[in-house]
Design an enzyme around this catalytic site. Structure first.
Site, PDB file in Angstrom:
ATOM      1  N   GLU A  47       0.876  -1.168   0.000  1.00 26.15           N
ATOM      2  CA  GLU A  47       0.000   0.000   0.000  1.00 26.15           C
ATOM      3  C   GLU A  47       0.917   1.224   0.000  1.00 26.15           C
ATOM      4  O   GLU A  47       1.807   1.325   0.852  1.00 26.15           O
ATOM      5  CB  GLU A  47      -0.886   0.008   1.254  1.00 26.15           C
ATOM      6  CG  GLU A  47      -1.800   1.210   1.241  1.00 26.15           C
ATOM      7  CD  GLU A  47      -2.776   1.280   2.405  1.00 26.15           C
ATOM      8  OE1 GLU A  47      -2.787   0.365   3.248  1.00 26.15           O
ATOM      9  OE2 GLU A  47      -3.526   2.282   2.449  1.00 26.15           O
ATOM     10  N   ARG A 273       4.657 -12.665   9.906  1.00 23.85           N
ATOM     11  CA  ARG A 273       5.423 -11.486   9.549  1.00 23.85           C
ATOM     12  C   ARG A 273       6.740 -11.468  10.311  1.00 23.85           C
ATOM     13  O   ARG A 273       6.889 -12.102  11.340  1.00 23.85           O
ATOM     14  CB  ARG A 273       4.619 -10.214   9.789  1.00 23.85           C
ATOM     15  CG  ARG A 273       4.193  -9.985  11.213  1.00 23.85           C
ATOM     16  CD  ARG A 273       3.031  -9.001  11.272  1.00 23.85           C
ATOM     17  NE  ARG A 273       3.438  -7.672  10.855  1.00 23.85           N
ATOM     18  CZ  ARG A 273       2.878  -6.994   9.853  1.00 23.85           C
ATOM     19  NH1 ARG A 273       1.909  -7.509   9.150  1.00 23.85           N
ATOM     20  NH2 ARG A 273       3.278  -5.785   9.562  1.00 23.85           N
ATOM     21  N   LYS A 283       4.435   0.504   9.753  1.00 24.25           N
ATOM     22  CA  LYS A 283       4.479   1.818   9.120  1.00 24.25           C
ATOM     23  C   LYS A 283       3.968   2.889  10.066  1.00 24.25           C
ATOM     24  O   LYS A 283       4.464   4.008  10.052  1.00 24.25           O
ATOM     25  CB  LYS A 283       3.616   1.798   7.860  1.00 24.25           C
ATOM     26  CG  LYS A 283       4.326   1.205   6.670  1.00 24.25           C
ATOM     27  CD  LYS A 283       3.462   1.391   5.449  1.00 24.25           C
ATOM     28  CE  LYS A 283       3.322   0.095   4.703  1.00 24.25           C
ATOM     29  NZ  LYS A 283       2.209   0.076   3.788  1.00 24.25           N
TER      30      LYS A 283
HETATM   31  P1  ATP Z   1       2.858  -2.412   8.254  1.00 27.00           P
HETATM   32  O1  ATP Z   1       2.175  -3.400   9.136  1.00 27.00           O
HETATM   33  O2  ATP Z   1       4.316  -2.297   8.474  1.00 27.00           O
HETATM   34  O3  ATP Z   1       2.195  -1.077   8.268  1.00 27.00           O
HETATM   35  P2  ATP Z   1       1.467  -3.319   5.968  1.00 27.00           P
HETATM   36  O4  ATP Z   1       1.160  -4.744   6.047  1.00 27.00           O
HETATM   37  O5  ATP Z   1       0.369  -2.376   6.245  1.00 27.00           O
HETATM   38  O6  ATP Z   1       2.754  -2.998   6.820  1.00 27.00           O
HETATM   39  P3  ATP Z   1       1.570  -3.294   3.127  1.00 27.00           P
HETATM   40  O7  ATP Z   1       2.060  -2.224   2.248  1.00 27.00           O
HETATM   41  O8  ATP Z   1       0.131  -3.612   3.127  1.00 27.00           O
HETATM   42  O9  ATP Z   1       2.062  -2.922   4.596  1.00 27.00           O
HETATM   43  O10 ATP Z   1       2.431  -4.598   2.919  1.00 27.00           O
HETATM   44  C1  ATP Z   1       2.739  -5.145   1.668  1.00 27.00           C
HETATM   45  C2  ATP Z   1       3.071  -6.589   1.854  1.00 27.00           C
HETATM   46  O11 ATP Z   1       4.160  -6.739   2.756  1.00 27.00           O
HETATM   47  C3  ATP Z   1       1.910  -7.339   2.453  1.00 27.00           C
HETATM   48  O12 ATP Z   1       1.754  -8.554   1.738  1.00 27.00           O
HETATM   49  C4  ATP Z   1       2.324  -7.573   3.860  1.00 27.00           C
HETATM   50  O13 ATP Z   1       1.758  -8.748   4.346  1.00 27.00           O
HETATM   51  C5  ATP Z   1       3.850  -7.658   3.757  1.00 27.00           C
HETATM   52  N1  ATP Z   1       4.462  -7.288   5.016  1.00 27.00           N
HETATM   53  C6  ATP Z   1       4.297  -6.139   5.706  1.00 27.00           C
HETATM   54  N2  ATP Z   1       4.986  -6.167   6.855  1.00 27.00           N
HETATM   55  C7  ATP Z   1       5.626  -7.359   6.901  1.00 27.00           C
HETATM   56  C8  ATP Z   1       6.500  -7.996   7.839  1.00 27.00           C
HETATM   57  N3  ATP Z   1       6.853  -7.396   8.965  1.00 27.00           N
HETATM   58  N4  ATP Z   1       6.969  -9.222   7.534  1.00 27.00           N
HETATM   59  C9  ATP Z   1       6.616  -9.817   6.394  1.00 27.00           C
HETATM   60  N5  ATP Z   1       5.806  -9.289   5.473  1.00 27.00           N
HETATM   61  C10 ATP Z   1       5.301  -8.075   5.717  1.00 27.00           C
HETATM   62 MG    MG Z   2      -1.486  -3.613   4.713  1.00 24.10          MG
END
Ligand code: ATP
Ligand code: MG
Length: 568
Positions: A47, A273, A283
């Protein structure tokens, strides 16, 4: 969850090769073998509401890695369904970071917003089938009637509107006839479901916010759950790999695919994760650190963002190696930061050029070395890599050595320079300390030494031994520089665990800036990360100029933190 494949063993060591054969890989391999899929297509779906961090790197390596392993392809798709928080600048940064990490999406760059028209048509399809309805109650009311884990939700009085009325209302939502948040489109599933996600989830909301790509074309936006699976299907994704928090969304993901005329049936598989000790990886938390000025922007070298790691001098190879070695599990675990640091050191030890730099200079005058003379001595660029060759370093009558390589009154186990003691200057000569100059307060400001011309190259004449080899820089040719020594951003292995506010756990000494450091001339053209001999790995900062070089410490040579902790 039945599998329990831990990502590291009890000692925090890398997983065995069997552990690398993770549940996702097995599932993909089985789908290929059974013929359920004819080729493997994965995607990384960020995102654009922030910058990528090392947790994302794990997901990127996993998705692109699977595609490569099964000779398939991996798409980069922006999940841009919430214009309130999304920006073009984040899109640009994410593209750069994925490329920097070493992955290539080829022609397969997509945006969920490319599918807005198709998604809206599919919403109409569900309405026409009696499987979606417009609810015109407030968001608060919708939330308040969802029930709890132990109680079913209440059905909305709007649930049984006629198809015609729903079609009309949705068309008007789309056309901008209603104020923001006044109506939502909901899937008509089951308000009594044990899975809260199936209790008539919201599919569309009204939101007047300019979108980075579609501008003001839309005033309704699909929710993540209504966009993600269908986007996967449109792109013919075979395996939609996501983190565990989406496990409870999978029934909804499947429900939309089953109830819509989608061109493909992707399969969602979850994994744990990445969590790293001494680090925050969300984030929201990273945004707060930047917004409140606890760090110096998104690419502050103390942050676990890819921009921060890049600026710190961490090579992408080390991050990929880390991501591959920690493996993929179905249980949440915290990986020790030391493990990332070990991957960084291991890679840099192999590839980084060795250079000499003195961080806390102490002047040395060699009384028996001719004034005005400079010789060029051969210095090996990388003992781990013969092909890296050698360079010349100037040597002259005045040198700088590290202040803590000298003690006037050395304790028993201190083998470096002291009055009357002989040591080796790396690549140069043996030096013996003959005198100490002090200022009025008794601080040592200069040393006098003699050198032995028969030890050129640092080679000992037969039978002569010294116990220490020091690094040094010739004073006349030295380049003064600023060096930033970075340490962990947090003092606690689980920031925020003690009182909930991770900011309270910030390390007040996470950066120390040294000026007046002295570099050997070859460091004028350092492009990537180098090893300052005996000190650690360092790389030029983007702030660096030829007139005023700035270097960042990427990593120490050994795990000094663990030693400090033991001593404390
Ligand atoms: P955050 O929780 O850090 O805000 P998010 O999941 O909202 O991250 P996205 O941009 O939606 O961020 O993530 C893109 C991809 O990266 C998704 O498939 C998500 O599952 C993966 N992802 C995000 N954080 C992690 C993590 N700590 N370990 C592994 N994969 C991750
Ligand atoms: Mg997300």
């Amino acid at each position: 969850m039945t599998d329990s494949d831990p990502t590291t063993d009890a000692a925090g060591r890398p997983p065995s090769p069997e552990a690398a054969a993770n549940h996702i890989r097995k599932a993909v391999a089985a789908d290929v073998e059974s013929g359920r899929v004819s080729g493997v297509v994965t995607r990384f779906p960020p995102e654009p509401n922030g910058h990528l961090h090392i947790g994302h790197a794990k997901s990127i390596c996993l998705n692109f890695g699977l595609a490569a392993e099964f000779a398939g392809r991996c798409h980069l798709r922006f999940d841009d369904t919430n214009p309130v928080k999304e920006e073009q600048a984040f899109i640009d940064s994410i593209l750069r970071d994925v490329r920097w990490l070493g992955f290539d999406w080829g022609d397969h760059l997509y945006y969920a917003s490319d599918y807005f028209a198709q998604l809206a048509d599919w919403a109409v399809h569900l309405i026409a089938a009696g499987k979606a309805y417009v609810d015109d109650r407030s968001a608060d009311e919708v939330r308040a009637t969802r029930g709890t884990l132990t109680e079913p939700g209440q059905e909305s009085p709007n649930r049984d509107r006629s198809v015609a009325e729903n079609l009309d209302l949705f068309a008007r939502m789309r056309a901008g006839a209603f104020p923001d948040r006044s109506h939502v489109l909901r899937a008509r599933i089951d308000m009594a479901s044990g899975n809260m996600n199936l209790r008539d989830p919201v599919m569309y909301r009204i939101l007047r916010a300019p979108h980075p790509r579609t501008g003001n074309a839309w005033c309704i936006y699909p929710m993540y759950d209504f966009a993600h699976g269908q986007s996967d299907a449109i792109e013919d994704i075979t395996h939609s790999i996501c983190t565990l928090e989406f496990e409870d969304h999978r029934p909804l993901y499947d429900w939309f695919l089953e109830n819509l005329p989608v061109p493909a049936r992707p399969r969602q598989i979850e994994f744990a994760r990445l969590n790293l000790s001494y680090t925050v990886l969300s984030k929201r938390h990273l945004t707060r650190l930047v917004a409140e000025g606890h760090v110096d922007g998104w690419d502050d070298p103390r942050l676990p963002t890819l921009g921060g790691l890049r600026r710190r001098g961490v090579p992408p190879e080390a991050i990929r190696d880390f991501a591959n070695r920690i493996g993929v599990a179905r249980r949440d675990a915290v990986i020790e930061l030391e493990y990332l640091e070990a991957c960084i050191r291991e890679h840099l030890n192999r590839v980084a050029a060795r250079r000499m730099a003195v961080l806390h200079p102490l002047k040395v005058v060699i009384d028996n070395y001719p004034e005005g003379r400079t010789e060029q001595l051969d210095a090996v660029n990388n003992p781990e890599d013969a092909a890296a060759g050698s360079r010349q370093v100037p040597f002259s009558r005045e040198l700088y050595i590290e202040a803590d390589d000298f003690l006037e009154d050395p304790p028993k186990k201190f083998f470096r320079l002291a009055p009357g003691r002989e040591v080796r200057m790396r690549y140069a000569y043996f030096l013996t300390c003959t005198g100490v100059v002090k200022d009025d307060s008794g601080n040592v400001t200069e040393l006098h030494c003699t050198y032995d011309p028969d030890t050129r190259g640092g080679n000992a004449p037969y039978g002569r031994k010294v116990k220490a080899t020091l690094h040094w820089v010739s004073a006349a040719e030295a380049i003064p520089a600023t060096v930033r020594l970075y340490d962990r951003l947090f003092l606690s292995p689980r920031p925020g665990d003690s009182d909930g506010d991770f900011v309270a756990d910030l390390n007040p000494d996470s950066v120390q800036t040294l000026s007046g450091c002295m570099l050997e001339p070859a460091l004028a053209d350092a492009a990537g990360t180098v090893q300052f001999e005996r000190l650690g790995y360092f790389c030029p900062d983007p702030d660096s100029t030829p007139a005023a070089p700035v270097f960042n410490r990427t990593a120490t040579l050994r795990d000094t933190w663990a030693n400090l902790q033991k001593r404390a």
